[in-house]
Scaffold this motif. Structure first.
Motif, PDB file in Angstrom:
ATOM      1  N   UNK A  41       0.959  -1.117   0.344  1.00 14.84           N
ATOM      2  CA  UNK A  41      -0.225   0.129   0.080  1.00 14.84           C
ATOM      3  C   UNK A  41       0.631   0.893  -0.220  1.00 14.84           C
ATOM      4  N   UNK A  42       2.122   1.321   0.131  1.00 14.63           N
ATOM      5  CA  UNK A  42       2.718   2.159   0.274  1.00 14.63           C
ATOM      6  C   UNK A  42       4.031   2.598  -0.528  1.00 14.63           C
ATOM      7  N   UNK A  43       3.959   1.579  -1.833  1.00  9.56           N
ATOM      8  CA  UNK A  43       5.159   2.121  -2.615  1.00  9.56           C
ATOM      9  C   UNK A  43       4.453   3.149  -3.770  1.00  9.56           C
ATOM     10  N   UNK A  44       5.560   3.934  -4.245  1.00  6.97           N
ATOM     11  CA  UNK A  44       4.609   4.117  -5.500  1.00  6.97           C
ATOM     12  C   UNK A  44       4.512   3.199  -6.565  1.00  6.97           C
ATOM     13  N   UNK A  45       3.706   3.552  -7.483  1.00  6.28           N
ATOM     14  CA  UNK A  45       3.273   2.608  -9.441  1.00  6.28           C
ATOM     15  C   UNK A  45       3.736   3.599 -10.258  1.00  6.28           C
ATOM     16  N   UNK A  46       4.499   3.307 -11.422  1.00  8.60           N
ATOM     17  CA  UNK A  46       4.489   3.013 -12.321  1.00  8.60           C
ATOM     18  C   UNK A  46       4.134   2.430 -13.623  1.00  8.60           C
ATOM     19  N   UNK A  47       3.183   3.022 -14.080  1.00 12.88           N
ATOM     20  CA  UNK A  47       2.334   1.863 -15.067  1.00 12.88           C
ATOM     21  C   UNK A  47       2.702   2.046 -16.736  1.00 12.88           C
ATOM     22  N   UNK A  48       3.407   1.410 -17.219  1.00 11.55           N
ATOM     23  CA  UNK A  48       2.829   1.557 -18.659  1.00 11.55           C
ATOM     24  C   UNK A  48       2.534   0.611 -19.892  1.00 11.55           C
ATOM     25  N   UNK A  49       1.629   1.513 -20.585  1.00 13.17           N
ATOM     26  CA  UNK A  49       1.236   0.590 -21.712  1.00 13.17           C
ATOM     27  C   UNK A  49       1.723   0.208 -22.465  1.00 13.17           C
ATOM     28  N   UNK A  50       1.513  -1.024 -23.265  1.00 15.06           N
ATOM     29  CA  UNK A  50       2.677  -1.863 -23.720  1.00 15.06           C
ATOM     30  C   UNK A  50       2.437  -1.205 -25.068  1.00 15.06           C
TER      31      UNK A  50
END
Ligand code: MLT
Length: 207
Positions: free
Chosen positions: A42-51
């Motif tokens: 619940x604490x991490x930063x999130x980096x979420x790219x689209x293929x």
């Protein structure tokens, strides 16, 4: 290298130093895994790219010739492109580039495994749901400081148990600390996958 991240993506700041790199499956997008990984950390930063690759309109991270048969030139190119994006995003958003843990599902897990093998400095660890051997590199990287958790499905019609074992052996022969867990499930994720991945991530510690 461009400082401007050039994938369509979501970035969600966190309250720990860890960044989770979310890599969706075929037909997914950058929003798919966000609710799921909040149950993992619940604490991490999130980096979420689209293929960037489209297969009949479905986003993917690299081209394939058939199910489980990959276009290796494209895979290598896309792996480098994604690793460069992660490095550029670390500068752009100011997160620690040595504390990135991938969370990939299916096609996303396969490109995460490819990054471990071809661009090993990109990831501190990886949670690979339903992964295959993406490629066998000409020379093995040094993965002795990398921890990997693999969530396989004992009834997965796409990935036989032997393929999962091949991936475990390949990563271990490069020195990675690999934990493998078979859920009683198919290619889709089960609750058991989420709970055991969450517990493993907790043990890995929050940097
Ligand atoms: C892949 O193409 O990466 C694998 O076949 C998994 C999938 O996306 O179906």
């Amino acid at each position: 290298m461009s400082l401007q991240p050039d994938f369509i993506h979501e970035f969600v700041p966190g309250t720990s130093n860890r960044t989770l790199l979310l890599l969706h499956g075929t037909g997914g997008n950058e929003r798919d895994l966000i609710p799921l990984v909040r149950g993992l950390d619940s604490r991490a930063a999130l980096l979420s790219p689209r293929g960037k690759v489209l297969e009949n309109g479905m986003p993917r991270f690299f081209r394939r010739v058939a199910e489980g048969v990959f276009d290796l030139d494209d895979l290598k190119k896309r792996t480098n492109e994604l690793a460069d994006f992660v490095a550029a995003a670390a500068q752009h958003y100011g997160f620690a580039s040595d504390k990135v843990v991938a969370v990939g599902y299916s096609n996303g897990a396969n490109i995460a495994a490819s990054m471990l093998l071809l661009r090993p400095k990109t990831l501190r660890g990886a949670v690979l749901f339903r992964a295959m051997v993406p490629l066998v590199p000409e020379s093995l990287p040094d993965l002795s400081s990398v921890c990997v958790w693999i969530g396989a499905g004992s009834e997965d019609p796409i990935i036989p148990t032997s393929e999962t074992q091949r991936l475990v052996e390949l990563l271990r022969s490069a020195g990675a600390d690999v934990t493998i867990r078979f859920a009683r499930a198919g290619h889709g994720l089960s609750n058991d996958d989420i709970i055991t991945a969450r517990d493993w991530l907790k043990k890995l510690g929050t940097p």
